[in-house]
Design a protein around this motif. Sequence first.
Motif, PDB file in Angstrom:
ATOM      1  N   ILE A   1       0.842  -1.183   0.000  1.00  0.00           N
ATOM      2  CA  ILE A   1       0.000   0.000   0.000  1.00  0.00           C
ATOM      3  C   ILE A   1       0.883   1.240   0.000  1.00  0.00           C
ATOM      4  N   ALA A   2       0.430   2.281  -0.660  1.00  0.00           N
ATOM      5  CA  ALA A   2       1.183   3.533  -0.718  1.00  0.00           C
ATOM      6  C   ALA A   2       0.492   4.556   0.176  1.00  0.00           C
ATOM      7  N   ILE A   3       1.285   5.208   0.986  1.00  0.00           N
ATOM      8  CA  ILE A   3       0.782   6.295   1.824  1.00  0.00           C
ATOM      9  C   ILE A   3       1.648   7.500   1.539  1.00  0.00           C
ATOM     10  N   ASN A   4       1.016   8.530   1.030  1.00  0.00           N
ATOM     11  CA  ASN A   4       1.722   9.770   0.679  1.00  0.00           C
ATOM     12  C   ASN A   4       2.951   9.485  -0.170  1.00  0.00           C
TER      13      ASN A   4
ATOM     14  N   LYS B   1     -13.126   5.690  18.094  1.00  0.00           N
ATOM     15  CA  LYS B   1     -13.603   6.767  18.976  1.00  0.00           C
ATOM     16  C   LYS B   1     -15.115   6.757  19.154  1.00  0.00           C
ATOM     17  N   ALA B   2     -15.850   6.399  18.088  1.00  0.00           N
ATOM     18  CA  ALA B   2     -17.306   6.402  18.160  1.00  0.00           C
ATOM     19  C   ALA B   2     -17.846   5.148  18.850  1.00  0.00           C
ATOM     20  N   LYS B   3     -16.966   4.187  19.137  1.00  0.00           N
ATOM     21  CA  LYS B   3     -17.326   2.933  19.811  1.00  0.00           C
ATOM     22  C   LYS B   3     -18.445   2.195  19.068  1.00  0.00           C
ATOM     23  N   LYS B   4     -18.304   2.159  17.717  1.00  0.00           N
ATOM     24  CA  LYS B   4     -19.272   1.463  16.874  1.00  0.00           C
ATOM     25  C   LYS B   4     -18.772   0.091  16.438  1.00  0.00           C
ATOM     26  N   GLY B   5     -17.542  -0.261  16.842  1.00  0.00           N
ATOM     27  CA  GLY B   5     -16.984  -1.538  16.426  1.00  0.00           C
ATOM     28  C   GLY B   5     -16.326  -1.474  15.056  1.00  0.00           C
ATOM     29  N   THR B   6     -16.132  -0.258  14.563  1.00  0.00           N
ATOM     30  CA  THR B   6     -15.468  -0.047  13.270  1.00  0.00           C
ATOM     31  C   THR B   6     -14.588   1.191  13.349  1.00  0.00           C
ATOM     32  N   ILE B   7     -13.648   1.276  12.432  1.00  0.00           N
ATOM     33  CA  ILE B   7     -12.831   2.482  12.281  1.00  0.00           C
ATOM     34  C   ILE B   7     -13.195   3.094  10.936  1.00  0.00           C
ATOM     35  N   CYS B   8     -13.734   4.310  10.972  1.00  0.00           N
ATOM     36  CA  CYS B   8     -14.134   5.006   9.749  1.00  0.00           C
ATOM     37  C   CYS B   8     -12.928   5.755   9.173  1.00  0.00           C
ATOM     38  N   SER B   9     -13.125   6.413   8.052  1.00  0.00           N
ATOM     39  CA  SER B   9     -12.013   7.102   7.385  1.00  0.00           C
ATOM     40  C   SER B   9     -11.400   8.190   8.265  1.00  0.00           C
ATOM     41  N   VAL B  10     -12.214   8.918   9.011  1.00  0.00           N
ATOM     42  CA  VAL B  10     -11.698   9.971   9.894  1.00  0.00           C
ATOM     43  C   VAL B  10     -10.837   9.358  10.996  1.00  0.00           C
ATOM     44  N   GLU B  11     -11.321   8.256  11.569  1.00  0.00           N
ATOM     45  CA  GLU B  11     -10.565   7.584  12.631  1.00  0.00           C
ATOM     46  C   GLU B  11      -9.299   6.942  12.071  1.00  0.00           C
ATOM     47  N   LEU B  12      -9.382   6.368  10.862  1.00  0.00           N
ATOM     48  CA  LEU B  12      -8.209   5.763  10.238  1.00  0.00           C
ATOM     49  C   LEU B  12      -7.135   6.809   9.969  1.00  0.00           C
ATOM     50  N   LYS B  13      -7.561   7.961   9.480  1.00  0.00           N
ATOM     51  CA  LYS B  13      -6.609   9.049   9.238  1.00  0.00           C
ATOM     52  C   LYS B  13      -5.945   9.459  10.553  1.00  0.00           C
ATOM     53  N   SER B  14      -6.705   9.478  11.629  1.00  0.00           N
ATOM     54  CA  SER B  14      -6.163   9.803  12.943  1.00  0.00           C
ATOM     55  C   SER B  14      -5.127   8.765  13.371  1.00  0.00           C
ATOM     56  N   VAL B  15      -5.417   7.469  13.110  1.00  0.00           N
ATOM     57  CA  VAL B  15      -4.474   6.395  13.432  1.00  0.00           C
ATOM     58  C   VAL B  15      -3.163   6.619  12.694  1.00  0.00           C
ATOM     59  N   ILE B  16      -3.243   6.841  11.392  1.00  0.00           N
ATOM     60  CA  ILE B  16      -2.038   7.012  10.574  1.00  0.00           C
ATOM     61  C   ILE B  16      -1.235   8.221  11.044  1.00  0.00           C
ATOM     62  N   ASN B  17      -1.910   9.321  11.281  1.00  0.00           N
ATOM     63  CA  ASN B  17      -1.204  10.530  11.713  1.00  0.00           C
ATOM     64  C   ASN B  17      -0.598  10.359  13.104  1.00  0.00           C
ATOM     65  N   ALA B  18      -1.275   9.615  13.988  1.00  0.00           N
ATOM     66  CA  ALA B  18      -0.729   9.366  15.326  1.00  0.00           C
ATOM     67  C   ALA B  18       0.525   8.492  15.248  1.00  0.00           C
TER      68      ALA B  18
ATOM     69  N   LYS C   1       7.945  10.087  14.568  1.00  0.00           N
ATOM     70  CA  LYS C   1       8.588  11.349  14.206  1.00  0.00           C
ATOM     71  C   LYS C   1       8.777  11.490  12.686  1.00  0.00           C
ATOM     72  N   LEU C   2       7.754  11.033  11.941  1.00  0.00           N
ATOM     73  CA  LEU C   2       7.746  11.193  10.491  1.00  0.00           C
ATOM     74  C   LEU C   2       7.095  12.529  10.176  1.00  0.00           C
ATOM     75  N   SER C   3       7.634  13.212   9.217  1.00  0.00           N
ATOM     76  CA  SER C   3       7.133  14.561   8.921  1.00  0.00           C
ATOM     77  C   SER C   3       6.165  14.539   7.744  1.00  0.00           C
ATOM     78  N   PHE C   4       5.040  13.882   7.924  1.00  0.00           N
ATOM     79  CA  PHE C   4       3.993  13.961   6.915  1.00  0.00           C
ATOM     80  C   PHE C   4       2.639  13.837   7.581  1.00  0.00           C
ATOM     81  N   THR C   5       1.648  14.336   6.877  1.00  0.00           N
ATOM     82  CA  THR C   5       0.261  14.207   7.284  1.00  0.00           C
ATOM     83  C   THR C   5      -0.432  13.388   6.220  1.00  0.00           C
ATOM     84  N   CYS C   6      -1.180  12.407   6.640  1.00  0.00           N
ATOM     85  CA  CYS C   6      -1.853  11.508   5.707  1.00  0.00           C
ATOM     86  C   CYS C   6      -2.905  12.264   4.905  1.00  0.00           C
TER      87      CYS C   6
END
Length: 103
Positions: free
Chosen positions: A6-9, A48-65, A71-76
Amino acid sequence: EKERNIAINGMDFHVPNEGELAEAFAELQIDPNTLDQCSREIFNEFDKAKKGTICSVELKSVINAVAAALKLSFTCQESSVRQMLDHFDQDKSGSICLNEFIV
């Protein structure tokens, strides 16, 4: 089995298959049950929503965290999140459930 890269940025990442993971765990002497429990805890932390799934907003948060922790200098970018969802969202629900996250 389909190619698991998979490619990220613009950076390509190899996603190991089950055999590769088992081999790595054996080399590192990591108990698969411990890893499974850690994966569940990580999933629950980012669901975060405790729905038993990770949505795109939560996934982006995971990647950025993870990027920040490493200490990588990019934002997903949204396109990378969409690509990851397309790759891992096996049931095409638009989000990642625990089983898809662990696999």
